[in-house]
Design an enzyme around this catalytic site. Structure first.
Site, mmCIF file in Angstrom:
data_model
loop_
_atom_site.group_PDB
_atom_site.id
_atom_site.type_symbol
_atom_site.label_atom_id
_atom_site.label_comp_id
_atom_site.label_asym_id
_atom_site.label_seq_id
_atom_site.Cartn_x
_atom_site.Cartn_y
_atom_site.Cartn_z
ATOM 1 N N GLU A 1 35.354 36.046 38.997
ATOM 2 C CA GLU A 1 35.038 37.074 37.999
ATOM 3 C C GLU A 1 35.662 38.362 38.475
ATOM 4 O O GLU A 1 35.296 38.895 39.519
ATOM 5 C CB GLU A 1 33.521 37.256 37.893
ATOM 6 C CG GLU A 1 32.905 36.484 36.753
ATOM 7 C CD GLU A 1 31.450 36.858 36.527
ATOM 8 O OE1 GLU A 1 31.042 37.971 36.921
ATOM 9 O OE2 GLU A 1 30.719 36.023 35.986
ATOM 10 N N ASP B 1 25.646 48.238 34.850
ATOM 11 C CA ASP B 1 25.859 47.997 36.275
ATOM 12 C C ASP B 1 25.073 48.976 37.130
ATOM 13 O O ASP B 1 24.813 50.103 36.725
ATOM 14 C CB ASP B 1 27.345 48.101 36.610
ATOM 15 C CG ASP B 1 28.100 46.866 36.178
ATOM 16 O OD1 ASP B 1 27.771 45.782 36.696
ATOM 17 O OD2 ASP B 1 28.975 46.967 35.307
#
Lengths: 403, 266
Positions: free
Chosen positions: B49, B60
């Protein structure tokens, strides 16, 4: 874009205003947003909720706010009559309270015990801390470290009201970063936490809900104009950062096609310099903070840092309904520079005895320009969205005055 | 069959749990981005990823946000990321690469242009954190070009939405192990085991579990009920400041190899 017959028919069930709006959020937020949408769509039609909100707006906020004919300013400019919708006279000194009173009631109906908010200039933070104190709810306000520095008075006001102010040090340390951080808090604490977004941005249902709660500004003004002047204004103007006071004024007039609508964005040091926050005038469609709208970004899609003398306009996105109104040709959006806003601030202070917020001073500057375009019997209706007490230190510092 | 499906089929027939490390493209250093990808594979990565840096990564935590900020400060953009995948493919034709990030960089790049360039580069799928299924019609050019749209499911996902996600899942379904941001510390494996089992029973794609996996021990606990384990913030944190190719490779090995071994020891 096809001809729009009814501007009040937006957003649709997905929260879209044409191609703008929507819910561009992480999976973890889909359920809380669905819960909020369901609750809000039910409450907005509930007569008991509407009555409760009306009572608060009357007895706590102090509505209706007057429409004031700025006669000396008008004479000084020498054009159409300039009328000011006096949102600066609301409790806490700005239009922001219209929204926080409404969202706090929604929070209480949903059984949430903790309020979070983001703030730029601190006006929305203060308005959130105010309603949280009144309802006995815990309140955490996220604020960019840069904004904390330039808005110390509001930071202290929030603390006096019992709120915790959390400095945000990521990114540009301003409103957009505070919004990111508040979103993160919400993702982590959705069970007991209600996120009061302060502007008509964010994912659905926020652009709808925040607009609804501020639309009282335009509904009142429209009725006041008809009653006091027997006609509608020729042109409306308001400052546009996220765009909540502007959509609040504009919304009731959207289907009055003869009423021209002009939003004043922060052109900072001038759009050509790149130091500005004029998302509609100089940006492009993109996705930021949960909705598709006009954004200021570079060719890699990175959101760019913005500049405005007023922290409340210092935002690289804008509410999706404004993006829609721009593309539909229903509203125009133009830039007003820092210097023009400062000049309007001083002129209003000296001719009318009103210290306007720096944000609202952008609208006043635009109103002055517009007044010159219309005959003397014309009417320019300007939203004076907040008072300027919070800005006196910024203005003094900018002008080299030791307070 | 695309690389992702081939890899998961191979894992299944071998009875192994997949290991999916996440790194932010261009961090700790743009010059070593491709070497880092190869190092991940050498330490047992099944799928990579690759985070596309974005200025406003809402979902995030601080670790990945700071990695993004470092990469952006060094000028890293979507074009660089696609270039690194192209270069990676010269030596590795098999390891699936999924780009993870936010919509705006792709929106500005142009969906059709991105789709063509990503396929050309050898990207296999995209995971766009702020593009839920409901908004994903904009991704039609990506799907048409053969890029898998990796979807997320979370503990807060309502049952009727979960069935939609399970039906639409391509490549793998990324199960966010708790309601929070990337890199947060809480993780109660017993709580999520039952939910993941339910998702696996309904999803047409394999289920990878991530958010909060920090080391070999937590990865092993997740492996008991997931097809693959995603590990991101802990790795990104470990890589921060690594200055040379050797140092990057060494840190990847030191961190990832024990995770790989723990997964294989099951």
């Amino acid at each position: 874009m096809p001809e729009i017959r009814d501007f009040h028919a937006f957003p649709d069930a997905q929260g879209r205003f044409g191609q703008f709006g929507g819910s561009y959020v992480a999976e973890t937020l889909m359920a809380p947003l669905a819960e909020l949408t369901e609750a809000y769509l039910r409450l907005r039609k509930d007569p008991a909720f509407v009555a409760e909100l009306d009572r608060d707006l009357t007895h706590y906020v102090g509505r209706p706010s007057p429409v004031y004919f700025a006669e000396r300013l008008t004479r000084h400019v020498g054009g159409a009559r300039i009328l000011l919708k006096r949102e600066d006279l609301n409790h806490t000194g700005a239009h922001k309270i219209n929204n926080t009173v409404g969202q706090a009631l929604v929070a209480r109906h949903m059984g949430k015990t903790r309020i979070i908010a983001e703030t730029g200039a601190g006006q929305h933070g203060v308005a959130s801390a105010t309603v949280a104190a009144r309802l006995g709810l815990e309140c955490v306000v996220y604020m960019g470290a840069t904004d904390i520095e330039r808005q110390k008075i509001n930071v202290y006001r929030m603390k006096l009201l019992g709120a915790e102010v959390v400095p945000v040090t990521s990114g540009s340390k301003t409103l957009k970063d505070a919004l990111n951080e508040a979103m993160r808090d919400w993702v982590t604490n959705v069970a007991d936490t209600f996120y009061i977004i302060g502007t008509v941005a964010g994912p659905h249902p926020y652009p709808l809900m925040v607009r609804d709660f501020n639309a009282i500004v335009g509904r009142e003004a429209r009725a006041q104009l008809l009653e006091q002047y027997g006609r509608l204004p020729d042109v409306l103007t308001a400052c546009v950062g996220g765009g909540s006071n502007a959509i609040g004024l504009f919304h009731a007039f959207l289907n009055d096609r003869d009423v021209r609508i002009v939003g004043a964005e922060a052109a900072g040091e001038g759009i050509a310099t790149g130091h500005h926050a004029a998302s509609l005038a100089a940006g492009r469609p993109g996705v930021l903070h949960g909705n598709r709208t006009y954004v200021l970004c570079d060719d890699d899609g990175q959101i760019t840092e913005t500049h405005s003398v007023s922290a409340g306009l210092d935002y690289p996105g804008v509410g999706p309904e404004h993006a829609f109104l721009k593309d539909a040709g229903r509203a125009e959006y133009v830039g007003v520079t820092d210097d023009e806003a400062l000049e309007a601030f001083h002129l209003l202070a000296r001719t009318e005895g009103i210290l306007a917020a720096l944000e609202s001073s952008h609208a006043v500057a635009q109103a002055i320009k517009l007044a010159r375009e219309y005959p003397k019997d014309g009417i320019v209706l300007c939203n004076l969205s907040g008072r300027g007490d919070k800005d006196v230190h910024t203005i003094a510092a900018r002008e080299g005055v030791q307070v | 069959m695309n690389r992702i499906d081939r890899r998961f089929a191979a894992l299944k027939s071998a009875g192994r749990t997949g290991l999916i490390p996440f790194v932010t493209a261009g961090d700790p250093s743009p010059g070593h981005a491709v070497a880092l990808m190869h190092a991940l594979v050498e330490s047992g990565a099944d799928v990579i990823e690759l985070g596309v840096p974005f200025s406003d990564p809402m979902a995030d935590g601080p670790v990945i946000q700071h990695a993004s900020e470092r990469a952006i400060a060094k000028g890293v953009g979507l074009g660089d990321v696609l270039g690194w995948v192209t270069e990676f493919r010269r030596r590795d034709a098999d390891t699936p690469v999924v780009l993870m990030g936010y919509l705006n960089p792709i929106e500005i790049h142009g969906y059709a242009r991105f789709a063509a360039e990503a396929v050309q580069a050898g990207v296999d799928g995209v995971l766009l954190v702020d593009c839920p299924l409901e908004e994903s019609e904009v991704l039609a050019p990506l799907r048409a070009a053969g890029l898998a749209q990796i979807l997320l499911a979370a503990p807060t996902t309502a049952p009727d939405r979960l069935s939609k996600l399970c039906a639409a899942a391509e490549g793998f379904l990324y199960y966010v192990s708790f309601a929070g941001i990337t890199g947060a510390a809480r993780l109660s494996t017993t709580d999520i085991a039952a939910r993941v089992a339910d998702v696996r029973a309904h999803a047409k794609a394999p289920v990878a579990v991530g958010f909060g996996v920090r080391d070999a021990e937590s990865a092993k606990a997740i492996a008991a009920f997931a097809d693959a384990v995603v590990i991101g913030s802990a790795l990104v944190e470990r890589l921060a400041g690594a200055a040379s190719v050797d140092e990057i490779a060494e840190r990847v090995r030191a961190f990832l190899q024990p995770v790989r071994d723990a997964l294989d020891a099951r």
